[in-house]
Design a protein around this motif. Structure first.
Motif, PDB file in Angstrom:
ATOM      1  N   UNK A 144     -17.185 -18.228  20.703  1.00 46.99           N
ATOM      2  CA  UNK A 144     -16.612 -19.403  20.669  1.00 46.99           C
ATOM      3  C   UNK A 144     -17.528 -20.511  20.402  1.00 46.99           C
ATOM      4  N   UNK A 145     -17.021 -21.789  19.966  1.00 46.57           N
ATOM      5  CA  UNK A 145     -17.872 -22.920  19.593  1.00 46.57           C
ATOM      6  C   UNK A 145     -17.592 -24.015  20.342  1.00 46.57           C
ATOM      7  N   UNK A 146     -18.436 -24.790  21.006  1.00 44.05           N
ATOM      8  CA  UNK A 146     -18.103 -25.918  21.858  1.00 44.05           C
ATOM      9  C   UNK A 146     -19.135 -27.124  21.194  1.00 44.05           C
ATOM     10  N   UNK A 147     -18.620 -28.231  21.498  1.00 44.17           N
ATOM     11  CA  UNK A 147     -19.252 -29.471  21.193  1.00 44.17           C
ATOM     12  C   UNK A 147     -18.970 -30.601  22.027  1.00 44.17           C
ATOM     13  N   UNK A 148     -19.661 -30.853  23.358  1.00 46.96           N
ATOM     14  CA  UNK A 148     -19.343 -32.143  24.077  1.00 46.96           C
ATOM     15  C   UNK A 148     -19.465 -33.311  23.637  1.00 46.96           C
ATOM     16  N   UNK A 149     -18.965 -34.435  24.040  1.00 48.66           N
ATOM     17  CA  UNK A 149     -19.423 -35.757  23.467  1.00 48.66           C
ATOM     18  C   UNK A 149     -19.695 -36.492  24.504  1.00 48.66           C
ATOM     19  N   UNK A 150     -19.916 -36.196  25.618  1.00 49.83           N
ATOM     20  CA  UNK A 150     -19.995 -37.003  27.012  1.00 49.83           C
ATOM     21  C   UNK A 150     -20.671 -36.401  28.034  1.00 49.83           C
ATOM     22  N   UNK A 151     -21.471 -36.723  28.950  1.00 47.57           N
ATOM     23  CA  UNK A 151     -21.822 -36.069  30.226  1.00 47.57           C
ATOM     24  C   UNK A 151     -20.889 -35.487  30.977  1.00 47.57           C
ATOM     25  N   UNK A 246      -7.388 -41.185  18.388  1.00 52.95           N
ATOM     26  CA  UNK A 246      -8.878 -40.340  18.356  1.00 52.95           C
ATOM     27  C   UNK A 246      -8.832 -39.124  19.261  1.00 52.95           C
ATOM     28  N   UNK A 247      -8.890 -37.829  18.583  1.00 56.75           N
ATOM     29  CA  UNK A 247      -8.779 -36.912  19.288  1.00 56.75           C
ATOM     30  C   UNK A 247     -10.194 -36.350  19.286  1.00 56.75           C
ATOM     31  N   UNK A 248     -10.828 -35.949  20.596  1.00 57.61           N
ATOM     32  CA  UNK A 248     -12.103 -35.338  20.509  1.00 57.61           C
ATOM     33  C   UNK A 248     -11.869 -33.853  20.716  1.00 57.61           C
ATOM     34  N   UNK A 249     -11.926 -33.138  19.689  1.00 53.69           N
ATOM     35  CA  UNK A 249     -11.748 -31.896  19.779  1.00 53.69           C
ATOM     36  C   UNK A 249     -12.502 -30.936  20.960  1.00 53.69           C
ATOM     37  N   UNK A 250     -13.572 -31.063  21.270  1.00 55.28           N
ATOM     38  CA  UNK A 250     -14.477 -30.630  22.161  1.00 55.28           C
ATOM     39  C   UNK A 250     -14.778 -29.177  22.010  1.00 55.28           C
ATOM     40  N   UNK A 251     -13.793 -28.383  21.706  1.00 59.79           N
ATOM     41  CA  UNK A 251     -13.928 -26.906  21.482  1.00 59.79           C
ATOM     42  C   UNK A 251     -13.425 -26.776  19.896  1.00 59.79           C
ATOM     43  N   UNK A 252     -14.258 -26.025  19.171  1.00 59.49           N
ATOM     44  CA  UNK A 252     -13.964 -25.761  17.832  1.00 59.49           C
ATOM     45  C   UNK A 252     -13.135 -24.336  17.636  1.00 59.49           C
TER      46      UNK A 252
END
Lengths: 337, 411
Positions: A144-151, A246-252
């Motif tokens: 699983x691959x995750x990238x957060x964009x905020x705290x 704007x969609x923040x995907x969060x989990x790829x």
């Protein structure tokens, strides 16, 4: 609720998980006594003891390989690779071992580990402190691959990743650690302290993996972004006046395709933004998926705005980085077509 | 000065013997049985540095058990050990033939190395964990893992416990202390250290054993395992099975300029011992020593099992293409099964008649199990795992994209 930087939110997620579950152990290079070069594990060794938070030799294959063994024993290791650019010595352990263990052993052994790594550029880190290797992991079945964009998301997603029964690659955009950077490197640094997404809930609230977030509702074009590019896209909206969603995907992986398809069908246009190199990047996958699901709804060819297919340069950082200028140009072009 | 400088040349080591040559092991130093003393299990690794260059041996030429490492097993246990090795050898013969008959794609036998895994297994305790390579099925046989289940996996039939996903002999059984074999080389060595660290972190008393071949010690994972084991004093036994050959590459290519593989442990401050891998009693005694050392918190041990791969690497290579056909027969440490048999006969605890009878019993048992497995199916015919199964277990919960792909594939 407390106002936090992304670093503090990540530290807090570790703290909550370690307090709740004795099986959670945290380690990596400079992670223990010093609390990590970015301070994401500060104070954990003092609070939970040296056997639950410790420094390791500089050996990424060893860090990941031991974590796999610990997971097989029944622990839940949350490990740090100091920079995503340093993960390659561990790639075999991640790809051939962590990702496949459940499948190949028919769940006789599983691998609930979280591999955290600071990702992306914008800090004059040159080619060895700036890379975004997400596509090297989304290509691997079993991760699983995750990238957060905020705290707020960083804490909630990290808690969800730790709870997840499978290996999670947790990519932390390091340029966002202290504020919502929008690509305007020549302007004063903005802090999380006054940002709504810097307001982080107390306790163990999860942000579920596999769910995108709509950061801005719009009618003209769908922007698919994650990490730092979410704020670059927001800046481009302000500067062009294009009414982008704007969609923040969060989990790829797994990807929230449903949210993507719903938005593109609504707007009929799509711009994909990532910092990683273009060829075989995750944008190529996104473009294929949108094409397969939304072809008859598209009113213009999709556009990718990405890092160039070069090593991440040092002095030319801002010519490489896909900033709001380039994203704004893509907005205009996709609206003209 | 400049006149002394000549063009450099590359050193590429060669084995002593290639096809057509006469095998010559005269350079191979073999200390007599009983010579190496048995230190206390808490010994400082510095005090036993010489053990990385000698070889612990118990059985002498007359078949007697001699020296301080003798007597780790009762006569009953020795007979059980002999039976395990005989079973593994018979199992291998049947499965090698099954592969040649097209009933499976691939097989790897243990010929000449049976003592290593069979004896080691008996030194571990329930709950301990091995991280094996593909040539340690003796760990399973000696822990009474069902041979029928092994065959079902080898045949990838509908009863294959791994549902056809993994190669024939890459077994997995947590219950039997046997970590899932990957097929990649060396990766498991550092995982064993991690498992042992987890036991220590949890305040447990269990230990791990890592396994690696002579060739794979060249992998970076070997170094990773050694440094982590050394730093955290992990309760782990690290086994190098030096069977002299990595497919066609002789052990000197991986060993390089150092005298022995065991000596690699010295730089890490890890207790390092060489053992006669074809001597069931010696392997067991050293394994027992190292397991006890780990369990008592005295840290890791590196064991080099000196043995010989008497067969091919796998069903996919012909050893006569790269080494002398007579080399196996010339191997000076003999055959492990024959040596234990002779020992038991020497001490009056076994006989040729009993051996023949045991051989017949084992043969019948293996053949009978093989018939049962083949009645379910083989890779060629009969019931195979469902194609639907390849989509299962990639993740605990199948994500939407895999559900879609499974539907697309029609399963």
């Amino acid at each position: 609720m407390a106002q936090m930087t992304m670093i503090e939110a990540i530290r807090e997620a570790h703290d909550v998980a370690m307090a709740a579950d004795k099986r959670v152990v945290v380690y990596g290079e400079d992670v223990g006594y010093f609390g990590g070069v970015f301070r994401c594990t500060a104070g954990l060794q003092e609070k939970f003891g040296k056997s639950r938070c410790f420094d390791t030799p500089i050996n990424e294959a060893g860090i990941v390989g031991t974590a796999i063994g610990m997971a097989a024993y029944g622990l839940k290791p949350v490990i740090e690779i100091q920079f995503a650019d340093y993960v390659y010595p561990a790639y075999d352990q991640i790809v051939s071992e962590a990702a496949r263990l459940r499948h190949r052993s028919n769940a006789d052994f599983t691998c609930p580990i979280v591999i955290r790594m600071p990702t992306g550029g914008g800090i004059f880190g040159g080619q060895t402190h700036s890379q975004s290797p997400e596509a090297l992991f989304t290509h691997v079945s079993g991760l699983k691959v995750v990238m957060p964009s905020n705290p707020k998301d960083a804490k909630g997603l990290l808690l969800a990743a730790i709870e997840d029964p499978d290996p999670v690659i947790f990519l932390e955009p390091k340029r966002l650690y202290n504020g919502p950077f929008d690509g305007h490197h020549d302007r004063p640094i903005v802090s999380w302290k006054k940002h709504p997404l810097g307001d982080v809930p107390d306790g163990d609230d999860l942000v579920p993996l596999g769910k995108a977030a709509v950061r801005r509702v719009g009618a003209d074009v769908t922007v698919l972004a994650y990490g730092t590019m979410v704020y670059v896209a927001e800046a481009a909206v302000q500067e062009t006046g294009v009414d982008a969603e704007i969609l923040d995907l969060r989990t790829l992986m797994p990807l929230d395709l449903e949210a993507i398809v719903a938005s593109v069908k609504k707007t009929g246009r799509c711009v994909i933004v990532h910092e990683a190199t273009r060829t075989s990047g995750f944008g190529a996958e996104l473009m294929s998926l949108v094409q397969e699901a939304c072809f008859y709804h598209l009113e213009a060819p999709m556009i990718r705005v990405t890092g160039w297919d070069t090593p991440y340069p040092h002095a030319q950082e801002w010519e490489y980085f896909p900033g709001p200028g380039r994203v704004g140009e893509a907005f205009k072009k996709v609206m003209e077509d | 000065m400049t006149s002394d400088i000549r063009p450099l040349s590359l050193n590429v080591p060669e084995p002593g013997c290639r096809p057509g040559d006469t095998p010559d092991f005269s350079d191979f130093e073999i200390p007599r049985a009983g010579l190496v003393p048995r230190p206390a299990v808490n010994v400082d690794p510095d005090e036993i540095r010489d053990m990385a260059f000698s070889i612990v041996r118990v059985l002498n030429k007359k078949g007697e058990a001699v020296g301080e490492w003798a007597d780790s097993l009762t006569n009953d246990e020795l007979r059980v050990g002999l039976r395990h090795m005989m079973t593994l050898r018979t199992f291998d013969i049947r499965m090698m033939n099954a592969q040649r008959q097209g009933k499976t794609s691939f097989y790897m036998q243990h010929l000449g190395e049976e003592a290593v895994s069979c004896a080691f297994s008996r030194a571990m305790q329930p709950g301990d964990m091995n991280f094996p390579t593909y040539r340690q099925a003796g760990l399973l046989i000696a822990r009474d893992y069902p041979m029928l289940t092994m065959m079902n996996q080898i045949y990838s039939n509908a009863e294959d416990p791994l549902h056809g996903r993994q190669l024939p002999i890459m077994y997995s059984s947590k219950e039997h202390g046997f970590f899932s074999i990957s097929g990649n080389l060396g990766t498991q060595f550092v995982q064993a250290v991690g498992w042992a660290m987890a036991s220590a972190i949890s305040g447990d008393t269990k230990i791990a054993a890592g396994w690696i071949g002579d060739g794979s010690t060249a992998e970076s994972d070997f170094h990773a395992a050694m440094v982590f084991a050394s730093t955290y004093k992990a309760p782990v036994v690290l086994n190098i099975v030096n069977n002299q050959w990595a497919i066609s590459t002789f052990q000197g290519i991986a060993r390089g300029g150092v005298g022995t593989f065991a000596a690699r442990g010295h730089g890490f401050g890890i207790a390092s011992i060489r053992v006669d891998g074809n001597d069931y009693l010696a392997v067991h005694a050293v394994a027992k020593w190292a397991c006890e050392r780990a369990r008592l918190g005295f840290g890791p041990t590196l064991i080099e099992h000196v043995t010989y791969r008497a067969g091919g690497h796998s069903t996919s290579d012909d050893p006569s293409a790269y080494r002398s056909k007579s080399e196996a027969a010339a191997w000076p440490l003999g055959d492990p099964l024959e040596r234990l048999k002779q020992h038991l006969i020497t001490i009056g605890e076994w006989s040729e008649e009993r051996h023949k009878q045991a051989e017949a019993e084992i043969h019948d048992e293996v053949v009978s199990l093989q018939k049962t497995a083949e009645a379910v199916g083989t890779l060629a015919v009969g019931k195979t795992p469902s194609p639907r199964d390849m989509f299962e277990g990639v993740y605990e919960t199948m994500p939407p994209h895999l559900v879609k792909q499974r539907q697309e594939a029609g399963f």
